[in-house]
Motif scaffolding. Structure first.
Motif, mmCIF file in Angstrom:
data_model
loop_
_atom_site.group_PDB
_atom_site.id
_atom_site.type_symbol
_atom_site.label_atom_id
_atom_site.label_comp_id
_atom_site.label_asym_id
_atom_site.label_seq_id
_atom_site.Cartn_x
_atom_site.Cartn_y
_atom_site.Cartn_z
ATOM 1 N N GLY A 31 -48.806 -125.239 20.633
ATOM 2 C CA GLY A 31 -48.434 -124.076 19.844
ATOM 3 C C GLY A 31 -49.630 -123.269 19.394
ATOM 4 N N ALA A 32 -50.757 -123.952 19.220
ATOM 5 C CA ALA A 32 -51.964 -123.263 18.769
ATOM 6 C C ALA A 32 -52.587 -122.422 19.868
ATOM 7 N N ASP A 33 -52.296 -122.780 21.133
ATOM 8 C CA ASP A 33 -52.856 -122.008 22.251
ATOM 9 C C ASP A 33 -51.870 -122.028 23.415
ATOM 10 N N PRO A 34 -50.855 -121.167 23.345
ATOM 11 C CA PRO A 34 -49.823 -121.146 24.395
ATOM 12 C C PRO A 34 -50.358 -120.807 25.780
ATOM 13 N N SER A 35 -51.558 -120.242 25.865
ATOM 14 C CA SER A 35 -52.112 -119.865 27.166
ATOM 15 C C SER A 35 -52.863 -121.011 27.840
ATOM 16 N N ALA A 40 -52.995 -124.048 29.831
ATOM 17 C CA ALA A 40 -52.082 -124.758 30.727
ATOM 18 C C ALA A 40 -52.150 -126.272 30.527
ATOM 19 N N GLU A 41 -53.334 -126.801 30.269
ATOM 20 C CA GLU A 41 -53.472 -128.247 30.078
ATOM 21 C C GLU A 41 -52.692 -128.712 28.851
ATOM 22 N N ARG A 42 -52.775 -127.946 27.779
ATOM 23 C CA ARG A 42 -52.046 -128.307 26.554
ATOM 24 C C ARG A 42 -50.539 -128.201 26.768
ATOM 25 N N GLN A 43 -50.119 -127.200 27.536
ATOM 26 C CA GLN A 43 -48.690 -127.061 27.821
ATOM 27 C C GLN A 43 -48.200 -128.228 28.688
ATOM 28 N N ARG A 44 -49.013 -128.628 29.648
ATOM 29 C CA ARG A 44 -48.617 -129.761 30.498
ATOM 30 C C ARG A 44 -48.579 -131.055 29.670
ATOM 31 N N ASP A 45 -49.535 -131.218 28.748
ATOM 32 C CA ASP A 45 -49.512 -132.387 27.863
ATOM 33 C C ASP A 45 -48.186 -132.455 27.104
ATOM 34 N N LEU A 46 -47.746 -131.295 26.618
ATOM 35 C CA LEU A 46 -46.485 -131.246 25.876
ATOM 36 C C LEU A 46 -45.324 -131.650 26.779
ATOM 37 N N SER A 47 -45.323 -131.158 28.001
ATOM 38 C CA SER A 47 -44.258 -131.501 28.937
ATOM 39 C C SER A 47 -44.222 -133.002 29.197
ATOM 40 N N ILE A 48 -45.385 -133.605 29.363
ATOM 41 C CA ILE A 48 -45.454 -135.055 29.604
ATOM 42 C C ILE A 48 -44.918 -135.818 28.398
ATOM 43 N N SER A 49 -45.295 -135.393 27.201
ATOM 44 C CA SER A 49 -44.807 -136.056 25.984
ATOM 45 C C SER A 49 -43.289 -135.949 25.867
ATOM 46 N N LEU A 50 -42.762 -134.785 26.198
ATOM 47 C CA LEU A 50 -41.309 -134.592 26.158
ATOM 48 C C LEU A 50 -40.615 -135.546 27.126
#
Length: 243
Positions: free
Chosen positions: A154-158, A160-170
């Protein structure tokens, strides 16, 4: 070390190890040279050499007082021990690495990489607890990791690594919910991960890993829809994943 990395990327592992051994000879306390040797040994399925290299990395990191490198070395050892089937031993390494990651993150809550280290360590311990049959314990670790990855994404929607981390956690939390029979809860998490996968894959259609992530997410949602009796919806997801 730069030469060793180039050789490793070219899959000339023998030459890479030779270069790394020279680096270690020149500097026995070079933590990342030891880790790189352990990584290559892991790729080559030589668990004995991998553990020896990671233990050397841990010793060097402790001597230098670099706690993060100690944690990294412990996690690497945990990975090798887990692959050998010693779940209890792996959990010991992971838990120690997690404790260090928590301390470092607590000392600087604004440090994104330290927070990510905690999330990764939580996922590793959750994986072992899950393999041991402790679904409640695994879910607790996964949920804590998910909370961290949500904040970072959420702190950096751009990013990609952080977004993929979120997907893996989900996906990890969804796996446990599914195993416990909560199909609706699992589907909600998988769908959220799928939405992230679609965005990342759409942003870079040539990125093979992102396309694969999307395919896997489609299969996962298809599995739950199928279990719920939605055969037509499941087939649509499977067909999209197949394409």
């Amino acid at each position: 070390k730069e030469k060793a990395e180039i050789l490793r990327l070219r899959y000339d592992y023998e030459a890479a190890v030779a270069a790394l051994r020279e680096a270690v000879r020149l500097d026995p306390d070079d933590v990342w040279a030891h880790i790189a040797m352990g990584d290559i040994a892991t790729i080559l399925n030589d668990s004995t050499r991998a553990l020896a290299a990671f233990r050397a990395a841990e010793r060097a990191a402790r001597l230098s007082g670099d706690e993060r490198n100690v944690s990294v070395s412990l996690n690497r050892m945990g990975d090798v021990v887990a692959a050998q089937g010693d779940l209890a031993g792996a959990l010991v390494h992971y838990e120690e690495g997690l404790a260090i990651a928590r301390r470092l993150a607590g000392a600087d809550p604004s440090h994104g990489e330290r927070q990510r280290d905690v999330a990764i360590s939580l996922t590793r311990t959750g994986d072992v607890l899950r393999a041991q049959g402790d679904l409640a314990g695994a879910l607790a670790r996964y949920e804590e990791s998910l909370a961290i990855t949500r904040r970072l994404a959420g702190a950096d929607p751009s990013d990609a690594e952080r977004q993929r981390d979120l997907s893996i956690s989900l996906d990890r939390t969804a796996d446990i919910l599914l195993a416990r029979g909560d199909l609706a809860g699992a589907l909600a998490r998988y769908e959220e991960g799928l939405a992230i996968g679609r965005r990342l894959a759409g942003a870079d259609p040539s990125h093979a890993e992102r396309q694969r992530d999307l395919s896997v997410s489609l299969d996962r949602t298809g599995d739950v829809l199928r279990a719920q009796g939605g055969l037509a919806a499941a087939l649509a997801r499977y067909e999209e994943g197949l394409a």
